[in-house]
Design an enzyme around this catalytic site. Structure first.
Site, short mmCIF file in Angstrom:
data_model
loop_
_atom_site.label_atom_id
_atom_site.label_comp_id
_atom_site.label_asym_id
_atom_site.label_seq_id
_atom_site.Cartn_x
_atom_site.Cartn_y
_atom_site.Cartn_z
N ASP A 104 -1.41 61.18 64.54
CA ASP A 104 -1.78 61.41 63.13
C ASP A 104 -3.19 60.96 62.80
O ASP A 104 -3.48 60.51 61.69
CB ASP A 104 -0.78 60.71 62.19
CG ASP A 104 0.63 61.20 62.42
OD1 ASP A 104 0.80 62.39 62.73
OD2 ASP A 104 1.57 60.39 62.34
N HIS A 116 0.45 68.61 62.27
CA HIS A 116 -1.01 68.67 62.17
C HIS A 116 -1.34 69.32 60.83
O HIS A 116 -1.14 70.51 60.65
CB HIS A 116 -1.60 69.47 63.34
CG HIS A 116 -1.42 68.78 64.66
ND1 HIS A 116 -1.90 69.28 65.84
CD2 HIS A 116 -0.81 67.61 64.98
CE1 HIS A 116 -1.60 68.44 66.83
NE2 HIS A 116 -0.93 67.43 66.33
#
Ligand code: GDP
Ligand code: IMO
Ligand code: MG
Length: 425
Positions: free
Chosen positions: A13, A41
């Site tokens: 992340d 994403h």
């Protein structure tokens, strides 16, 4: 470019999706080289805001060929959902291809992921529940079904039939009902019908592109601290997010990869269990979560937040040989009075500057330097000189500790909220 890998340098992340979306404006081909729909994403651009799970983040450039590579594991059911969401936003999928050698995540794998987690009781990994571990286990044990198999009815039936009994024995251990061959076949044939034409041998797309010096991006999933070999095992995923796996997963010689961009968040976050030395359980941690909107894109779980960990990034820099860094979410630190950078781990009466094996990693406490924060907002900054002086000092220190120059700094989630810096010659 010509072949650039974009990989996570922390616990995932970091903003890989936003970097690939940005870089793909100039890319001919983007390949996701590992992982599955455990990825989230997030991309924010003129087409809208999207949480991509499997589809490469280059999909928004209609000229870019996007490949889900051999090293990835593909759940056709969730992929089809993701495709529908993109189509609904008028994003063209004409250039989306799937490797016939990538393994298929079947409903059985998700079921087993959940059952295994439940059985770990006190020692849960905190997986995303997407069936990633069981699918890669089947791949390594040579029980797996590959996307190309879906298009060969007789071969598929034989492959599934061969291992069904073993799978049913596993399910029986968990008191779960057995699988039925006809039902599994029906599911698979449905996938084949929906995806069939996109499932191809990807080398005829990739080889000529590399040979012609086209611009390729290799998109990683997760980050080094969850790498199967180099992360905090067993609190890891079941593939290798480091660049060493990009060659195998994309089908490109390692010597063709000439640029490796390490994506680092300006602080640390992690989702799932396992050691995370710089974790903050105080007001600063809460602030990072709130201002950084740190909630998992795939599971919605609150992310664990902490100070920037230069030891973890140093580990990533060595393992990946970063040619540059992209530092993301600098703006989230705006308004914080002081910042901390972890430069070492205290382990017993020693201070170490490397990531030790997991049992030791569980014992370490961070050694911090303190840096002054800044008040002025950075979201409008587009050049190095636009940044407040303390922000420049903080970035300079991050680069110095990693031993890698910074090429990009992002100051907002939108595609162009980004500064590009000149790299030393
Ligand atoms: P990935 O898994 O590495 O692609 O990262 P994620 O997309 O899961 O998490 C990054 C989150 O931060 C996403 O919600 C992005 O939209 C957001 N983001 C990315 N870059 C920036 C930035 O520079 N500033 C802010 N405020 N948010 C960002
Ligand atoms: P992106 O690509 C953050 C974590 C899970 C768990 C461990 C194993 O968006 O950075 P798995 O489902 O892979 O068996 O879970 O890895 N995890 C992630 N954490 N971002 C991700 O992906 C993740 N994918 C898996 O929380 O700790
Ligand atoms: Mg993510």
């Amino acid at each position: 470019m010509p072949v650039t890998a974009v990989v996570g340098a922390q616990w995932g992340d970091e903003g890989k999706g936003r970097m690939v979306d940005y870089l793909a404006q100039d890319a001919d081909l983007v390949i996701r080289f590992q992982g599955g729909d455990n990825a989230g994403h997030t991309v924010v651009n003129a087409a809208g805001k999207f949480a991509l799970h499997l589809i490469p983040s280059g999909i928004f450039n209609p000229k870019t060929v996007c490949i889900i590579g051999t090293g990835a594991v593909v759940n056709p059911a969730t992929l089809l959902e993701e495709m529908r969401a993109l189509e609904a936003a008028n994003v063209s999928l004409d250039n989306l291809w799937l490797s016939n050698r990538a393994h298929v995540v079947l409903p059985y794998h998700r079921l087993v992921d959940g059952l295994q987690e439940a059985a770990r009781s006190g020692a849960r990994i905190g997986t995303t529940g997407r069936g990633i571990g069981p699918t890669y286990s089947d791949k390594a044990a040579r029980f797996g079904i590959r996307l190309g198999d879906l298009k060969r009815r007789d071969y598929l039936r034989q492959r599934i039939g061969l291992h069904l009994e073993q799978k049913n024995r596993t399910l029986a251990l968990f008191n779960a009902p057995p699988l039925d061959l006809d039902e599994v076949m029906e599911t698979c044939l449905g996938y084949a019908e929906a995806l069939g034409d996109r499932i191809v041998d990807t080398l005829p797309l990739v080889q000529p592109a590399v040979r012609a010096g086209k611009r390729l991006l290799l998109e990683g999933q997760l980050g080094v601290m969850r790498d199967l070999d180099w992360g905090t095992y067993p609190y890891v995923t079941s593939s290798n997010p480091i660049v060493g796996a990009a060659s195998a997963g994309a089908g490109i010689p390692p010597t063709a990869i000439d640029r490796v961009v390490g994506v680092v968040k300006a602080y640390s976050t992690a989702v799932g269990a396992g050691p995370f030395p710089c974790e903050l359980d105080d007001a600063d941690g809460e602030r990072l979560r709130l201002v950084g909107a740190e909630y998992g894109a795939t599971t919605g779980r609150p992310r664990r937040c902490g100070w920037y960990d230069a030891v973890a990034v140093g580990h990533a820099a060595w393992l990946n040989g970063f040619t540059s860094l992209a530092v993301t979410k600098l703006d989230v630190l705006d308004g914080m009075q002081k910042l901390r950078i972890c430069t070492g781990y205290r382990l017993g009466d020693r201070v170490i500057d490397y990531v030790p094996d997991t049992p030791d990693m569980e014992e370490v406490t961070p050694v911090y330097e303190t840096w002054p924060g800044w008040d002025a907002p950075t979201t409008e900054a587009r050049t190095w000189d636009d940044l407040p002086k303390p922000a420049r000092a903080y970035l300079h220190r991050i680069s110095e500790l990693a031993g890698v120059p910074i090429e990009f700094v992002s100051v907002g989630a939108e595609r162009d909220q980004l500064l590009t810096l000149e790299l030393p010659a």
